[in-house]
Write a protein that holds these residues in place. Structure first.
Motif, mmCIF file in Angstrom:
data_model
loop_
_atom_site.group_PDB
_atom_site.id
_atom_site.type_symbol
_atom_site.label_atom_id
_atom_site.label_comp_id
_atom_site.label_asym_id
_atom_site.label_seq_id
_atom_site.Cartn_x
_atom_site.Cartn_y
_atom_site.Cartn_z
ATOM 1 N N PRO B 312 0.710 -1.420 -0.052
ATOM 2 C CA PRO B 312 -0.058 0.193 -0.112
ATOM 3 C C PRO B 312 0.825 1.227 0.064
ATOM 4 O O PRO B 312 1.895 1.448 0.746
ATOM 5 C CB PRO B 312 -0.965 -0.048 1.160
ATOM 6 C CG PRO B 312 -0.078 -1.150 2.093
ATOM 7 C CD PRO B 312 0.512 -1.764 1.167
ATOM 8 N N GLU B 313 0.471 2.202 -0.876
ATOM 9 C CA GLU B 313 0.994 3.622 -0.770
ATOM 10 C C GLU B 313 -0.321 4.442 -0.050
ATOM 11 O O GLU B 313 -1.300 4.068 -0.100
ATOM 12 C CB GLU B 313 1.202 4.011 -2.141
ATOM 13 C CG GLU B 313 2.518 3.287 -2.834
ATOM 14 C CD GLU B 313 2.938 4.120 -3.953
ATOM 15 O OE1 GLU B 313 3.281 4.941 -3.885
ATOM 16 O OE2 GLU B 313 2.975 3.258 -5.183
ATOM 17 N N ALA B 314 0.306 5.636 0.321
ATOM 18 C CA ALA B 314 -0.541 6.319 1.268
ATOM 19 C C ALA B 314 -0.511 7.817 1.166
ATOM 20 O O ALA B 314 -0.008 8.182 0.181
ATOM 21 C CB ALA B 314 -0.700 6.019 2.622
ATOM 22 N N PHE B 315 -0.850 8.453 2.333
ATOM 23 C CA PHE B 315 -0.992 9.880 2.285
ATOM 24 C C PHE B 315 0.485 10.609 1.792
ATOM 25 O O PHE B 315 0.435 11.679 0.942
ATOM 26 C CB PHE B 315 -1.369 10.228 3.728
ATOM 27 C CG PHE B 315 -1.459 11.907 3.877
ATOM 28 C CD1 PHE B 315 -2.699 12.408 3.619
ATOM 29 C CD2 PHE B 315 -0.361 12.580 4.344
ATOM 30 C CE1 PHE B 315 -2.778 13.909 3.933
ATOM 31 C CE2 PHE B 315 -0.792 14.082 4.451
ATOM 32 C CZ PHE B 315 -1.732 14.608 4.299
ATOM 33 N N LEU B 316 1.464 10.198 2.430
ATOM 34 C CA LEU B 316 2.642 10.758 2.106
ATOM 35 C C LEU B 316 3.182 10.452 0.626
ATOM 36 O O LEU B 316 3.737 11.602 -0.016
ATOM 37 C CB LEU B 316 3.805 10.326 3.204
ATOM 38 C CG LEU B 316 3.727 10.877 4.440
ATOM 39 C CD1 LEU B 316 4.827 10.103 5.382
ATOM 40 C CD2 LEU B 316 3.821 12.433 4.632
ATOM 41 N N GLU B 317 2.870 9.405 0.147
ATOM 42 C CA GLU B 317 3.343 9.206 -1.322
ATOM 43 C C GLU B 317 2.245 10.109 -2.167
ATOM 44 O O GLU B 317 2.906 10.468 -3.171
ATOM 45 C CB GLU B 317 2.850 7.724 -1.414
ATOM 46 C CG GLU B 317 3.898 6.711 -0.803
ATOM 47 C CD GLU B 317 3.555 6.391 0.509
ATOM 48 O OE1 GLU B 317 2.731 7.175 1.057
ATOM 49 O OE2 GLU B 317 4.239 5.482 1.342
ATOM 50 N N ILE C 307 2.145 10.888 11.108
ATOM 51 C CA ILE C 307 1.010 11.919 10.876
ATOM 52 C C ILE C 307 -0.284 11.544 11.563
ATOM 53 O O ILE C 307 -0.311 10.472 12.101
ATOM 54 C CB ILE C 307 0.846 11.896 9.190
ATOM 55 C CG1 ILE C 307 0.959 10.608 8.627
ATOM 56 C CG2 ILE C 307 1.984 12.864 8.747
ATOM 57 C CD1 ILE C 307 0.592 10.685 7.160
ATOM 58 N N HIS C 311 -4.853 9.839 8.332
ATOM 59 C CA HIS C 311 -3.802 10.077 7.233
ATOM 60 C C HIS C 311 -3.080 8.954 7.276
ATOM 61 O O HIS C 311 -2.207 8.912 7.708
ATOM 62 C CB HIS C 311 -3.148 11.277 7.436
ATOM 63 C CG HIS C 311 -3.650 12.817 7.619
ATOM 64 N ND1 HIS C 311 -4.479 13.045 8.796
ATOM 65 C CD2 HIS C 311 -3.676 13.595 6.920
ATOM 66 C CE1 HIS C 311 -5.033 14.045 8.598
ATOM 67 N NE2 HIS C 311 -4.664 14.564 7.540
ATOM 68 N N PRO C 312 -3.456 7.913 6.108
ATOM 69 C CA PRO C 312 -2.936 6.768 6.213
ATOM 70 C C PRO C 312 -1.377 6.592 5.907
ATOM 71 O O PRO C 312 -0.890 7.147 5.226
ATOM 72 C CB PRO C 312 -3.688 5.890 4.963
ATOM 73 C CG PRO C 312 -4.354 6.757 4.131
ATOM 74 C CD PRO C 312 -4.469 8.159 5.073
ATOM 75 N N GLU C 313 -0.707 5.924 6.898
ATOM 76 C CA GLU C 313 0.584 5.504 6.507
ATOM 77 C C GLU C 313 0.837 4.136 6.035
ATOM 78 O O GLU C 313 -0.127 3.168 6.366
ATOM 79 C CB GLU C 313 1.457 5.720 7.735
ATOM 80 C CG GLU C 313 1.500 7.275 8.262
ATOM 81 C CD GLU C 313 2.565 7.282 9.439
ATOM 82 O OE1 GLU C 313 3.761 6.988 9.113
ATOM 83 O OE2 GLU C 313 2.098 7.628 10.503
ATOM 84 N N ALA C 314 1.699 3.622 5.249
ATOM 85 C CA ALA C 314 1.584 2.658 4.442
ATOM 86 C C ALA C 314 3.017 1.811 4.467
ATOM 87 O O ALA C 314 3.939 1.950 5.314
ATOM 88 C CB ALA C 314 1.145 2.752 3.177
ATOM 89 N N PHE C 315 3.273 0.998 3.362
ATOM 90 C CA PHE C 315 4.402 0.212 3.268
ATOM 91 C C PHE C 315 5.782 1.007 3.368
ATOM 92 O O PHE C 315 6.566 0.437 4.109
ATOM 93 C CB PHE C 315 4.340 -0.400 1.706
ATOM 94 C CG PHE C 315 5.482 -1.355 1.478
ATOM 95 C CD1 PHE C 315 5.303 -2.901 2.111
ATOM 96 C CD2 PHE C 315 6.745 -0.922 0.981
ATOM 97 C CE1 PHE C 315 6.230 -3.684 1.719
ATOM 98 C CE2 PHE C 315 7.620 -1.827 0.483
ATOM 99 C CZ PHE C 315 7.380 -3.434 1.011
ATOM 100 N N GLU C 317 6.400 3.765 4.648
ATOM 101 C CA GLU C 317 6.556 4.388 6.065
ATOM 102 C C GLU C 317 7.203 3.243 6.967
ATOM 103 O O GLU C 317 7.770 3.565 8.074
ATOM 104 C CB GLU C 317 5.459 4.978 6.598
ATOM 105 C CG GLU C 317 5.048 6.336 5.635
ATOM 106 C CD GLU C 317 4.432 6.232 4.241
ATOM 107 O OE1 GLU C 317 4.327 4.975 4.146
ATOM 108 O OE2 GLU C 317 3.903 7.017 3.834
#
Lengths: 377, 377, 377, 377
Positions: B312-317, C307, C311-315, C317
């Motif tokens: 999964p990619e998310a908010f920061l990406e 965060i 605000h989802p963090e993912a792979f 992160e």
């Protein structure tokens, strides 16, 4: 039973719902205005020939002549909307109780007249606003009543469907035909058929009346006679705000009726298509899944559950709750007893009147340049 | 970087987003209007002492004097809303490109002035309307553009949060303080902070402008200076209808930004909190999950994905996509090349102006007795 | 960095993860055994020409000669499995710390040799068993440690993928090629690549060692050299039982790594593809969603979140958490300080040895007629 | 009906299921081995006093004497497992058809004897392996049969419950008492009660027989007489592999029966607690939700749906499908007609024998040091 002949969706639903708990037995019917069709339908239901009638007038009069204990106790009206008032009035005035599909009548005037008749005759009247029969809907109402959410601030209630995204009424679809025909359906299409469910659910769970609204109704499909979509801003008596939207043109949606309610201290969310889960949300604890049959539930909720946790109950069981609660209340009344309050929680004429007034208010608002239209009933 | 000193949420987000792809290096900063705090923040970021400035004016002037190739290429503005216009104007007028957090300025007038400056200076301007950086948002836009949904009929866009359900600004919460303060946040609270994201997303995906709206803004929490909730009916240029609601008092909701779009032939649904899934719905086939990295996706979508399906990619990406697309476009421009069109898709001043006009229109509408208020920008 | 040239998936992941928090800067690399390719890759990463090396031996020797403060602090090994041991050994023996992709080496013997070298040199060694970097995985571990679940009874850990459902290695897919080649991947295919992640996660969260297992490995796709599927019964040191299954032929699955853990008093469930939610289940309360950033979380969990909630963090992160925790521990050590215990929680050589022993035990068990095979390391 | 007196969970389920479609009417019963309790139960069901019997022998003999058309057509056995064989045998030998709850008998020997009796008498025998009554289970089977998934490779079937995580049988819980008592429940606890459902579902959908297995059964709760958890590796006749696990100690799980099936070209996933959705997965298209009532479904599936899409059907409706299919087949047979093949799809003695052989095989395997135990029936 009045209506509900072969091929009618809602007639079969009513029969299954009524029979589920063994408290109600189908003893006679006028299943169609076409006597041949009525006969055929009745026979398929294993009814004796002499209890299958050609029309509701005949049914009511003949049944009335039967000895008590043998004749029907109540009638169930499952015809299109324009055929509700007639049989309801006649049944009540001839001593029968009535269960009626929603909306209660074709228009508000009929509904108010019916209210007068109900009061005069003292008979029981049950409106199958079936979604309030779901255990988790009852739990939501109980949680609001208990004060767990604090003062209610915001309500979002949605009823998106997609089945009328094209002009289905031109393809021979009977359901689409009568539901989009003002003569049989009433002044509103989508707002009458499903918007009223949304209005009813919001008021049922919150225990609050909507006092004014601002509606934008649309007919998206060319050639359609009634609205197939509506967006409505809501204001409630306690100052809460809300949004109600319903649609029949939301391509790909089945029947995704759902509601969210937020109070000072927490929120609730319920989806009709996953009915055994009630989401309870707080800033502190996040989301908890309250489930049919799990943990501490209110007495009313528990009285409307049949099987253990993890064995899903669904649409027909919720519908059956309306029938069973009506039946147990009627049974108690017939036995001269006070009905158990966990069963008296079924909708009646008042909910019917709210629904028709809601339709009228939405239409008026949608045609108005003024922002807010009062919603009184 | 202007702003984003220690403890600032969005400053850290911008830095992580900017650095993710190795295209951008933080070389200097004025992290706080307090020089001590700025210095401390810059040191924690391993910046050399002579590139940490006491204020943005100093930074722009000193950097300008550095030889090309050494001095910063652009500034990134991550201060509260009332501090956007000043540094943006000065940077542009001194030859620097600008990345700016949203809303672009404190009010519409400033935004229009900024537009003029951008046009005059010919510098690149990027507004971090970050949610449009998600790959599945880009896929949704591409699907609409391709005609797969047919004519768009209905849009539901929601941005419920719960964090301001109580008077957080009275508890020392810095985020709550400035966001509820008209002097720093602007004319609207909830509608400015998150309602504008909803407006931007709806217009971005559909490619349609909202032409009029009917808003009901509320301040639910006693003692708060700005709106913390708003419900809005929408009308789009092509005749589509919609609902937008945003709230900071939806107890238990985190950041459940989501959108549904229905056209003649199908619907789309996307949730920010589960960003790698796009639900595609049709009456014929039901729901299909379109996923980041799976199957046939548009070129633009693929250009905004870094890692394989299921990672999964998310908010920061998504945020980083905005920065990287800006950086690659700037790089191409600096090299005298035509930027690859898959990267030029980042928001700018136009989106900023739409956002501020949206705020003004909502406020005007909410105070009006008239149903519809035109939304022009 | 050793390996990770253009087109390598995991090299880019390591670089993004390492750079995210601004604690680590890429200063040099030997990106390919092909010097041309290494040069090209290094330039694309904006490295100066004299820090791009033709192979890892050259890099280690040249960097060693640079003055302290200028030379690299540690190397990051992101080559295929058979190329881990060589650079790790040489780096450690020349005074560099090491971050290494998993599995730590090609086989158990190498891993044990490496352990001896690490002990002898006293250098820091970090194995990027990245899934333990997710905040909700850390929360699960903290909840088990706190006793909230009571004695652990049952563990179900799954890692289904579908990408090798056909003979991808025959289509020019580089990832498929080396992962299905015993010379580069090791004795196991699926069990080495992803089964070890499952084993690691189960032991990490429960804090329990698997003591014996019963495995059934299969190669479903004709022409493939290594297993592409495996089902394993587990027994843990405390008497808990479990199931581990991993597969690369589960058509339609992306990377659905997930785990369920049941104790006397409650259960936990976590899905890698929805990583910010941890489901906590009890018979009494049903299911609660524990979410990244919401409510009371353990100190370790909070230290691995960047965060706010929603605000989802993912792979990336989670991967970055491994790097940042390693970097902060290294930084403290280099400064002669005691590292903060919330950051020392990153995997090392021990986890690497467990993983290789797991592979060997699965293969032995799969070939045995005996039910249980001891799992020692 | 034999058994199912007041307070019995499964008796009420059978009655609701049988009555739902109006094809079956309860005419008599021996609801308890205690005549008083039987009488009370029968009266609560509105049965006439002379059709309420003190035991099943009396019922069978008395009903046999009634004139055809008046006497019962079949009996429904809903007693605990040790009381299945007796009434089934006697009913069949006295000319009555039989519906029987699962497992079919207390042990395999009885089941095989019953098979002989069924063959000899030529009566219809229906085993309420109810989960195969769900429309989406039938759709899954139809999809496998159609070849859409290609050759089946892997099956994961799970049945986790949590209700016996503590020693419920010591708290007066009747359900827990008999289900954990070898004399009433049979040789297995969890594996008999719910493991057999898992085995049945896997074989039903795939159309494949399990040929050998490796089981690890456990009794986690101290003081319990039977297994409350089991993990099993499976091998199917076509070379497919699988995992089956069932548990009653998975704290917080309700009844999360679910299955995943992967073939060469695609996968399927179904959850009992969300029964109207079947997930269809492919590497190419990702996941599609196949829903009850939406799109193209198989004829058998459609024949087992009552209400339109979006109106959820659940446990009782699936159970009712078993009864209705049995009733329509019986009706056709009694009328000398060939039953419609869409209705003949209900489980019988063969499935019952498979279930008991499964129990025996699991127990034998669990006690064995040998890896694989043949599963024959």
């Amino acid at each position: 039973m009045v209506g509900g002949g072969k091929g009618a969706f809602i007639g079969a639903v009513h029969r299954m719902a009524a029979s589920l708990d063994g408290e109600i037995e189908l003893v006679c019917g006028a299943f169609s205005s076409n006597p041949e069709r009525s006969k055929e339908s009745g026979e398929a239901l294993y009814l004796p020939a002499d209890r299958i009638y050609g029309n509701f007038e005949e049914m009511i009069l003949k049944e009335k002549e039967l000895p008590e204990g043998e004749r029907m106790d109540f009638i169930s009206i499952v015809t299109p909307n324009h055929m509700h008032f007639g049989p309801a009035k006649m049944a009540l005035e001839n001593g029968f109780h009535v269960v009626c599909d929603k909306p209660v009548t074709l228009n508000l005037q009929e509904a108010k007249e019916l209210q007068t008749i109900i009061e005069k005759t003292g008979k029981l009247f049950c409106l199958t606003h079936n979604y309030t029969g779901y255990p988790m809907v009852k739990e939501a109402r109980a949680m609001v009543q208990s004060g767990k959410l604090g003062k209610i601030r915001k309500v979002i209630v949605e009823y998106p469907q997609g089945w009328l995204a094209q002009l289905q009424e031109a393809t021979g679809n009977k359901q689409a035909e009568w539901r989009t025909d003002p003569a049989r359906s009433g002044a509103a299409g989508c707002m009458g058929d499903i918007g009223t469910h949304a209005e009813n659910l919001a008021e049922y769970i919150t225990g609050l009346k909507i006092t004014e609204l601002c509606a934008d109704l649309t007919t998206f499909v060319e050639g359609r006679q009634l609205d197939d979509d509506g967006n409505v801003l809501l204001r409630f008596e306690n100052g809460a705000k809300g949004v109600l939207h319903a649609s029949q043109i939301c391509n790909g949606e089945e029947n995704d009726f759902n509601i969210r309610i937020y109070g000072e201290f927490g929120g609730l969310q319920w989806f009709q298509m996953e009915p055994n889960t009630l989401y309870y949300k707080t800033n502190e604890e996040g989301t908890r899944r309250i489930r049919t049959g799990v943990g501490n539930l209110s007495e009313v909720t528990k009285a409307n559950i049949r099987i253990p946790a993890g064995h899903p109950e669904a649409f027909l069981e919720a519908f059956a709750n309306i029938y069973r609660n009506f039946a147990l209340t009627l049974k108690a009344q017939m036995a001269g007893q006070t009905p158990d309050p966990v069963y008296t929680d079924f909708p009646g004429i008042e909910e019917g009147i709210r629904g028709l007034a809601f339709i009228d208010t939405c239409i008026a608002s949608s045609q108005s340049d003024q922002k807010w239209t009062k919603f009184v009933s």
